[in-house]
Every structure is written in structure tokens, then in C-alpha cells.
Design a protein around this motif. Structure first.
Motif, PDB file in Angstrom:
ATOM      1  N   TYR A   1     -19.179  -2.424   2.094  1.00 10.28           N
ATOM      2  CA  TYR A   1     -19.778  -2.202   3.409  1.00 10.28           C
ATOM      3  C   TYR A   1     -18.795  -2.292   4.577  1.00 10.28           C
ATOM      4  N   ASN A   2     -17.900  -3.272   4.520  1.00 10.74           N
ATOM      5  CA  ASN A   2     -16.954  -3.417   5.638  1.00 10.74           C
ATOM      6  C   ASN A   2     -15.710  -4.172   5.162  1.00 10.74           C
ATOM      7  N   PRO A   3     -14.623  -4.125   5.950  1.00  8.17           N
ATOM      8  CA  PRO A   3     -13.365  -4.725   5.486  1.00  8.17           C
ATOM      9  C   PRO A   3     -13.298  -6.244   5.611  1.00  8.17           C
ATOM     10  N   MET A   4     -14.363  -6.884   6.110  1.00  8.45           N
ATOM     11  CA  MET A   4     -14.324  -8.336   6.312  1.00  8.45           C
ATOM     12  C   MET A   4     -14.937  -9.116   5.149  1.00  8.45           C
ATOM     13  N   VAL A   5     -15.858  -8.477   4.406  1.00  4.84           N
ATOM     14  CA  VAL A   5     -16.366  -9.154   3.200  1.00  4.84           C
ATOM     15  C   VAL A   5     -15.325  -8.978   2.082  1.00  4.84           C
ATOM     16  N   ASN A   6     -15.381  -9.856   1.073  1.00  5.28           N
ATOM     17  CA  ASN A   6     -14.309  -9.829   0.067  1.00  5.28           C
ATOM     18  C   ASN A   6     -14.118  -8.463  -0.585  1.00  5.28           C
ATOM     19  N   ALA A   7     -15.235  -7.812  -0.968  1.00  3.73           N
ATOM     20  CA  ALA A   7     -15.102  -6.524  -1.657  1.00  3.73           C
ATOM     21  C   ALA A   7     -14.341  -5.529  -0.768  1.00  3.73           C
ATOM     22  N   GLY A   8     -14.731  -5.472   0.502  1.00  2.00           N
ATOM     23  CA  GLY A   8     -14.071  -4.545   1.434  1.00  2.00           C
ATOM     24  C   GLY A   8     -12.621  -4.930   1.682  1.00  2.00           C
ATOM     25  N   ALA A   9     -12.365  -6.230   1.698  1.00  2.00           N
ATOM     26  CA  ALA A   9     -10.997  -6.686   1.950  1.00  2.00           C
ATOM     27  C   ALA A   9     -10.091  -6.347   0.763  1.00  2.00           C
ATOM     28  N   ILE A  10     -10.629  -6.472  -0.439  1.00  2.00           N
ATOM     29  CA  ILE A  10      -9.822  -6.148  -1.632  1.00  2.00           C
ATOM     30  C   ILE A  10      -9.527  -4.639  -1.636  1.00  2.00           C
ATOM     31  N   ALA A  11     -10.537  -3.846  -1.321  1.00  2.00           N
ATOM     32  CA  ALA A  11     -10.321  -2.392  -1.245  1.00  2.00           C
ATOM     33  C   ALA A  11      -9.301  -2.072  -0.142  1.00  2.00           C
ATOM     34  N   THR A  12      -9.373  -2.808   0.954  1.00  2.00           N
ATOM     35  CA  THR A  12      -8.424  -2.596   2.056  1.00  2.00           C
ATOM     36  C   THR A  12      -7.002  -2.906   1.596  1.00  2.00           C
ATOM     37  N   THR A  13      -6.849  -4.045   0.920  1.00  2.00           N
ATOM     38  CA  THR A  13      -5.518  -4.426   0.431  1.00  2.00           C
ATOM     39  C   THR A  13      -4.974  -3.372  -0.525  1.00  2.00           C
ATOM     40  N   SER A  14      -5.865  -2.770  -1.312  1.00  2.00           N
ATOM     41  CA  SER A  14      -5.406  -1.760  -2.272  1.00  2.00           C
ATOM     42  C   SER A  14      -4.793  -0.556  -1.563  1.00  2.00           C
ATOM     43  N   LEU A  15      -5.095  -0.411  -0.258  1.00  2.25           N
ATOM     44  CA  LEU A  15      -4.590   0.753   0.482  1.00  2.25           C
ATOM     45  C   LEU A  15      -3.241   0.498   1.163  1.00  2.25           C
ATOM     46  N   ILE A  16      -2.737  -0.725   1.060  1.00  2.08           N
ATOM     47  CA  ILE A  16      -1.442  -1.024   1.695  1.00  2.08           C
ATOM     48  C   ILE A  16      -0.329  -0.305   0.939  1.00  2.08           C
ATOM     49  N   LYS A  17       0.477   0.418   1.688  1.00  2.00           N
ATOM     50  CA  LYS A  17       1.514   1.240   1.054  1.00  2.00           C
ATOM     51  C   LYS A  17       2.731   0.418   0.630  1.00  2.00           C
ATOM     52  N   GLY A  18       3.472   0.960  -0.329  1.00  2.00           N
ATOM     53  CA  GLY A  18       4.714   0.323  -0.765  1.00  2.00           C
ATOM     54  C   GLY A  18       4.941   0.625  -2.230  1.00  2.00           C
ATOM     55  N   THR A  19       6.210   0.585  -2.630  1.00  4.85           N
ATOM     56  CA  THR A  19       6.513   0.830  -4.035  1.00  4.85           C
ATOM     57  C   THR A  19       6.530  -0.509  -4.746  1.00  4.85           C
ATOM     58  N   GLY A  20       5.475  -0.800  -5.439  1.00  3.63           N
ATOM     59  CA  GLY A  20       5.420  -2.051  -6.204  1.00  3.63           C
ATOM     60  C   GLY A  20       4.960  -3.220  -5.359  1.00  3.63           C
ATOM     61  N   VAL A  21       4.633  -4.288  -6.057  1.00  2.00           N
ATOM     62  CA  VAL A  21       4.003  -5.435  -5.401  1.00  2.00           C
ATOM     63  C   VAL A  21       4.934  -6.116  -4.391  1.00  2.00           C
ATOM     64  N   THR A  22       6.232  -6.150  -4.696  1.00  4.30           N
ATOM     65  CA  THR A  22       7.151  -6.861  -3.795  1.00  4.30           C
ATOM     66  C   THR A  22       7.246  -6.157  -2.444  1.00  4.30           C
ATOM     67  N   GLU A  23       7.410  -4.842  -2.493  1.00  9.67           N
ATOM     68  CA  GLU A  23       7.524  -4.113  -1.221  1.00  9.67           C
ATOM     69  C   GLU A  23       6.218  -4.208  -0.429  1.00  9.67           C
ATOM     70  N   ARG A  24       5.111  -4.137  -1.134  1.00  5.97           N
ATOM     71  CA  ARG A  24       3.821  -4.209  -0.440  1.00  5.97           C
ATOM     72  C   ARG A  24       3.627  -5.593   0.187  1.00  5.97           C
ATOM     73  N   LEU A  25       3.994  -6.634  -0.577  1.00 10.14           N
ATOM     74  CA  LEU A  25       3.875  -7.988  -0.031  1.00 10.14           C
ATOM     75  C   LEU A  25       4.806  -8.158   1.164  1.00 10.14           C
ATOM     76  N   ASN A  26       6.032  -7.673   1.033  1.00  8.94           N
ATOM     77  CA  ASN A  26       6.983  -7.829   2.138  1.00  8.94           C
ATOM     78  C   ASN A  26       6.505  -7.106   3.392  1.00  8.94           C
ATOM     79  N   ARG A  27       5.866  -5.972   3.220  1.00 11.83           N
ATOM     80  CA  ARG A  27       5.342  -5.254   4.390  1.00 11.83           C
ATOM     81  C   ARG A  27       4.229  -6.072   5.058  1.00 11.83           C
ATOM     82  N   MET A  28       3.422  -6.714   4.224  1.00 14.56           N
ATOM     83  CA  MET A  28       2.362  -7.567   4.787  1.00 14.56           C
ATOM     84  C   MET A  28       2.969  -8.777   5.507  1.00 14.56           C
TER      85      MET A  28
END
Ligand code: DON
Length: 321
Positions: free
Chosen positions: A114-141
Motif C-alpha cells: 500500500y505505501n512505502p512506510m509499512v514494512n512490505a512497502g519499505a522492503i519493496a522500496t529497498t529492492s529498488l535501490i540501484k547498485g551492483t551487488g549488496v556492497t555498492e547498494r549499501l554504500n549508496r544508502m
């Protein structure tokens, strides 16, 4: 600059609020993430950062804690920058749920959370963060959090691990969204990123500066750095206003009238556009997972300074002069 009298009034009111609610023993600290249950429930701090970069703070404002759900606001901003508004909306909606933060519910038709503030929406939001691999994505965050706080931030490994091994409900939601094609195959990587964003350590001072950055068109008022493209501020604040306090969001909007977001570790941020950001930290939570003292403090601040966005009885914000 605010005049000296106004600054004094604000400072003394923060001290008044702090001593009024210090002895409040209502609420219980979150324990479904085992590491969080170890926190001292007496910790309590309030901080205000203005868009001019002035800071007013009281209590344990240097005490570090994990940001938890407050991270959702900032990661939502990064995902909007990464994917653009139109694409983002195909994946996550903007409707309040009236449900608890961890409810396992998707829109029946679109299969979007439903929205990016509930856990389901937040997890889907995180899945959209760009980067090659987990390290780059984490570093961008982490770099995004650096822009908002004005300093490097770190992940609390104990809290991250504690949630990683016990977060079955979030894992179930990720699998459900994988089933519907809402998120892609890399759910373990996404969940690790999500648990890490929630375990980023901040203090109450940081919360206020982060909120003030949102109040200040995306520019950190202390460092002057642009933390997010200003065109996404209205997206973020709208969703905070309607969904930031979960199944208390309606009552909050009615009574306090400020975009806000709470986290399970006891933090709350509130944003008064073009004026200031508020951070409150106090771990004991009410039944809707919002900090008991945090809610009371924000209610009083809103009343005292006429902060409710729709309070047309004020000519101009009583806080500013
Ligand atoms: O996903 C979780 O359950 C936590 N990491 C964050 C939840 C949270 O902070 C909800 N806020 N009130």
C-alpha cells in the motif's frame, strides 16, 4: 536568526517538556527484535533543528540507537531518485492502510504494497535501490544517510544480526511479493539491505537535522549539502503525513498536523516545512508502536507553537518571527 527571546522561549519549553515527561512510565520497549529489548527505557531526548541551522536540544541527545522505520522515509527518497516517480508508483502505492506496520497485506488488484512506510512497502522500496551487488547498494544508502546527518553513519551489527535471524515475518512478506512479481529474485540481498538500513545508528540530534533537511528543500541546514533532489520532498512529506504513524496516522494528522515518522526503537521525526525539524527519542512504545513520550512531546509542541499545517487561526507560524 531568531531573536534571543524566541530562542530562550523555545529552549525553556523543551526543558519544561523534558522534565514533565521524564517520569512517565507508560509503554514498553520493543522486544520482537531481541537486541532492542536491552535498551534503557529511561533514555529521553528532544531536539529541534531549524532551517537556519540552529539547534535546540535537551536530554540524552548524544545517545546512539538504531533508526529502524524512520529509515524508510530516506530510503524512499533515494528510490525515487533512482527510479523516478512514475516507475516507483507501479511498484509501491501511496494509500494509508490503517493497519499495523508489519501487516502482511498487498493491494488485491495491483499486488503492490500500500505505501512505502509499512514494512512490505519499505522492503519493496529497498529492492529498488540501484547498485551492483549488496556492497555498492549499501554504500549508496550509507552515503545518503551521511548527507542527511552531516557525518558518516554505521550499522549496528548486533541489531542487524538479531533482526536478520528473527525477521521471519518480513521474510514471509518478501516471498509473497516475489510470488506476485512485485520484487525480483534477490530477496535475500534486499532483506539484508533492509535490515541494515533499519540498524543504522543515529542520535536524537541527527534525527532533528535529518528532519530539518526535509523541511529545508532537501538541503542539510548545518552542512549546506543537498541530500535529495528538492522535487521529491512533496512526495516524501505527503506519505509521511498520511502513513508515517501507521494505524495512528489519522489521529496524528488530526491532532498534531505535521508530517512525521516513528521507529520501533523509540524515535520520531516531524517536519515543519520551511521552518524546522523535530527529533524525539524515548524507547517505550504504545500499542501502535509509537514512542509514548515522543507522541506527547510532539502534541504539545504543535499546540504551543501553532504547528498544525491546517491551523488557519494563526496569521503566521508562532514559532517564527
Ligand atoms: O522491520 C521491522 O520490523 C523493523 N526493522 C522496523 C519496524 C519499525 O521501526 C516500525 N516502527 N514503528
Amino acid at each position: 536568526m531568531r531573536d534571543a527571546q524566541c530562542s530562550l522561549l523555545l529552549e525553556s519549553f523543551l526543558h519544561e517538556l523534558h522534565s514533565k515527561y521524564k517520569s512517565c512510565t507508560e509503554g514498553t520497549v520493543a522486544n520482537y527484535i531481541p537486541e532492542l529489548s536491552k535498551v534503557n527505557p529511561e533514555l529521553f531526548s528532544i531536539c529541534i533543528a531549524t532551517v537556519e541551522g540552529e539547534i535546540y536540544q535537551v536530554g540524552d541527545y548524544n545517545e546512539l540507537f538504531t533508526i529502524q522505520s524512520i529509515s524508510k522515509v530516506f530510503v524512499y527518497g533515494l528510490a525515487l531518485e533512482d527510479r523516478g516517480r512514475d516507475y516507483f508508483l507501479t511498484k509501491v502505492g501511496v494509500e494509508p492502510t490503517g493497519d499495523a506496520f508489519n501487516s502482511i497485506v498487498l493491494d488485491e488488484v495491483s499486488k503492490r504494497p500500500y505505501n512505502p512506510m509499512v514494512n512490505a512497502g519499505a522492503i519493496a522500496t529497498t529492492s529498488l535501490i540501484k547498485g551492483t551487488g549488496v556492497t555498492e547498494r549499501l554504500n549508496r544508502m550509507l552515503d545518503m544517510f551521511r548527507r542527511y546527518t552531516g557525518h558518516n553513519v554505521f550499522v549496528d551489527i548486533s541489531v542487524f544480526t538479531s533482526e536478520r535471524v528473527t525477521g521471519h515475518r518480513n521474510r514471509a512478506m518478501a516471498h509473497l511479493m516475489l510470488n506476485f512479481g512485485t520484487i525480483d529474485q534477490s530477496i535475500d540481498e534486499t532483506l539484508d539491505l533492509y535490515f541494515q538500513q533499519c540498524a543504522v545508528m543515529v542520535n536524537c540530534h541527527d534525527l532533528a537535522v535529518m528532519a530539518a533537511t526535509l523541511a529545508n528543500k532537501g538541503i542539510n541546514p548545518v552542512t549546506g549539502e543537498q541530500a535529495i533532489d528538492s522535487c521529491y520532498i512533496k512526495d516524501i512529506l505527503s506519505v509521511m503525513y498520511t502513513c508515517g504513524m501507521y494505524n495512528f496516522a489519522g489521529e496524528w494528522a488530526y491532532k498534531v498536523g505535521i508530517p512525521a515518522k516513528s521507529g520501533i526503537s523509540g524515535g520520531i521525526i516531524a517536519v515543519i516545512p520551511n521552518v524546522m525539524g523535530i527529533g524525539v527519542f524515548s524507547p517505550p512504545l504504545d500499542l501502535r508502536a509509537n514512542s509514548v513520550r515522543g507522541v506527547k512531546v510532539c502534541e504539545e509542541l504543535s499546540q504551543k507553537f501553532g504547528l498544525h499545517l491546517f491551523d488557519c487561526s494563526r496569521q503566521k507560524l508562532q514559532f517564527c518571527n
